[in-house]
Design an enzyme around this catalytic site. Structure first.
Site, PDB file in Angstrom:
ATOM      1  N   GLU A  12       0.769  -1.172  -0.077  1.00 55.96           N
ATOM      2  CA  GLU A  12       0.384  -0.020   0.184  1.00 55.96           C
ATOM      3  C   GLU A  12       0.735   0.864   0.172  1.00 55.96           C
ATOM      4  O   GLU A  12       0.943   2.101  -0.864  1.00 55.96           O
ATOM      5  CB  GLU A  12      -0.880  -0.338   1.477  1.00 55.96           C
ATOM      6  CG  GLU A  12      -1.850   1.437   1.182  1.00 55.96           C
ATOM      7  CD  GLU A  12      -1.647   1.687   2.855  1.00 55.96           C
ATOM      8  OE1 GLU A  12      -2.551   2.692   2.977  1.00 55.96           O
ATOM      9  OE2 GLU A  12      -2.324   0.332   3.212  1.00 55.96           O
TER      10      GLU A  12
ATOM     11  N   ASP B  60      -7.252   1.351   0.298  1.00 52.57           N
ATOM     12  CA  ASP B  60      -5.768   0.520   0.404  1.00 52.57           C
ATOM     13  C   ASP B  60      -5.427   0.021   0.164  1.00 52.57           C
ATOM     14  O   ASP B  60      -3.686  -0.188  -0.859  1.00 52.57           O
ATOM     15  CB  ASP B  60      -5.871   0.924   2.125  1.00 52.57           C
ATOM     16  CG  ASP B  60      -5.856   1.844   3.032  1.00 52.57           C
ATOM     17  OD1 ASP B  60      -5.650   2.885   2.765  1.00 52.57           O
ATOM     18  OD2 ASP B  60      -6.416   1.450   4.536  1.00 52.57           O
TER      19      ASP B  60
ATOM     20  N   ASP C 255       0.625   3.702  -3.312  1.00 53.45           N
ATOM     21  CA  ASP C 255       0.576   5.081  -3.635  1.00 53.45           C
ATOM     22  C   ASP C 255       1.561   5.910  -3.711  1.00 53.45           C
ATOM     23  O   ASP C 255       1.106   6.930  -4.440  1.00 53.45           O
ATOM     24  CB  ASP C 255       0.640   4.975  -1.647  1.00 53.45           C
ATOM     25  CG  ASP C 255      -0.315   6.702  -1.016  1.00 53.45           C
ATOM     26  OD1 ASP C 255      -1.035   7.164  -1.637  1.00 53.45           O
ATOM     27  OD2 ASP C 255       1.162   7.510  -0.400  1.00 53.45           O
TER      28      ASP C 255
ATOM     29  N   GLU D  56      -4.783  -0.296  -4.111  1.00 50.53           N
ATOM     30  CA  GLU D  56      -2.867   1.538  -3.513  1.00 50.53           C
ATOM     31  C   GLU D  56      -1.899   0.026  -3.588  1.00 50.53           C
ATOM     32  O   GLU D  56      -1.126  -0.121  -4.038  1.00 50.53           O
ATOM     33  CB  GLU D  56      -2.480   1.876  -2.269  1.00 50.53           C
ATOM     34  CG  GLU D  56      -3.376   3.722  -3.161  1.00 50.53           C
ATOM     35  CD  GLU D  56      -3.859   4.650  -1.668  1.00 50.53           C
ATOM     36  OE1 GLU D  56      -3.560   5.749  -1.882  1.00 50.53           O
ATOM     37  OE2 GLU D  56      -3.214   4.255  -0.225  1.00 50.53           O
TER      38      GLU D  56
END
Length: 230
Positions: free
Chosen positions: A41, A114, A45, A117
C-alpha cells in the site's frame, strides 16, 4: 475495466497478488502465514501519486501547481478509490479476519482504497511501471477531463473563504473522538464557526475528518453541496 479475477491472471507471482489483498486482521488470525499488504500500500500510494502527477502535468499544460494539486486530490481520494474497488468486485476477495468482516470490512471505504493502492504496488513489482501506469490510466484517469470541470477547491479552503467574507474569524476544528487500533483509526471532528458548532465529520485521519466536517458545514451553513470530495 477488468474485474479483479482478470487482473490476477496477469500476475507472474500469484503470491504477491494474494499479499496485496491481505489485511492485517487476517494475518493476526492466521498465525502470520504471510505478511500484510501495508508495505505494498505504501509503495502503491507513491506510484499512484507519481503517475497521476505526471499525466496531469502533461495534459494540463496551462494550469498552475495549485490547480494540479487540487485535481490530483479530486482523482485519488478515498471515495474514488473505494468506488473503483467496488467496480472491480474487490471487496469479496480481500483476506479479512472474521471480526473485521462481521464489522463491515468488505464495504469499508478506507480499507477498500488501501487495497487498491496495494494492488498498484504489487503490479509495479510483478510487471513493472508501464503496467502499473496502464492500470491507473484505465481505471483512475479515464474521466479526468470531466472531473477537471468540477469544483476543485477543497472544502476547508472554500469554507474559510465564505466564513471570512462574512467578517467572522476562520473556522476552528477540534477532535471530538478518536477510536480504533492504530492501523484503522476513526476520527470525529467538529467545525466551529463564530464559536458555534456547525457540523461534524468522520475520517481515518484527522485531516480527512476535518475536510468532511467542512464539507458538511458547507451544506448546513452555506447551502452548498460538494459531491466529489473525500
Amino acid at each position: 475495466m477488468k474485474k479483479i479475477s482478470e487482473i490476477k491472471k496477469r500476475f507472474n507471482d500469484k503470491s504477491l497478488f494474494d499479499k496485496a489483498l491481505t489485511h492485517r486482521s487476517w494475518v493476526n488470525e492466521n498465525d502470520k502465514k504471510r505478511g500484510t499488504n501495508e508495505r505494498l500500500e505504501f509503495l502503491g500510494d507513491a506510484i499512484l501519486e507519481f503517475i497521476v502527477s505526471k499525466e496531469l502535468y502533461n495534459e494540463f499544460t496551462n494550469k498552475e501547481e495549485g490547480y494540479l494539486t487540487s485535481l490530483r486530490a479530486n482523482l485519488v481520494n478515498t471515495k474514488n478509490l473505494a468506488d473503483l474497488a467496488i467496480k472491480l468486485n474487490l471487496g469479496k476477495e480481500i483476506f479479512l479476519s472474521k471480526g473485521e468482516e462481521d464489522g463491515g470490512g468488505r464495504n469499508n471505504p478506507s480499507l477498500l482504497a488501501d487495497t487498491v493502492e496495494a494492488i498498484i504496488g504489487a503490479i509495479y513489482l510483478d510487471q513493472g511501471l508501464d503496467e502499473a501506469e496502464e492500470f491507473i490510466k484505465l481505471n483512475i484517469l479515464d474521466d479526468v477531463h470531466s472531473r477537471a470541470k468540477s469544483p476543485l477547491k477543497d472544502p476547508k479552503s472554500l469554507l474559510q473563504e465564505i466564513v471570512q467574507s462574512k467578517k467572522f474569524p476562520a473556522p476552528k476544528y477540534q477532535v471530538v473522538s478518536e477510536v480504533g487500533p492504530d492501523h484503522n483509526k476513526k476520527f470525529v471532528v467538529e467545525v466551529l464557526i463564530n464559536n458555534k458548532v456547525e457540523a461534524k465529520g468522520e475520517g481515518r485521519s484527522k485531516s480527512e475528518a476535518e475536510q468532511m466536517a467542512a464539507k458538511n458545514a458547507l451544506t448546513s451553513y452555506c447551502g452548498i453541496e460538494l459531491s466529489n470530495v473525500k
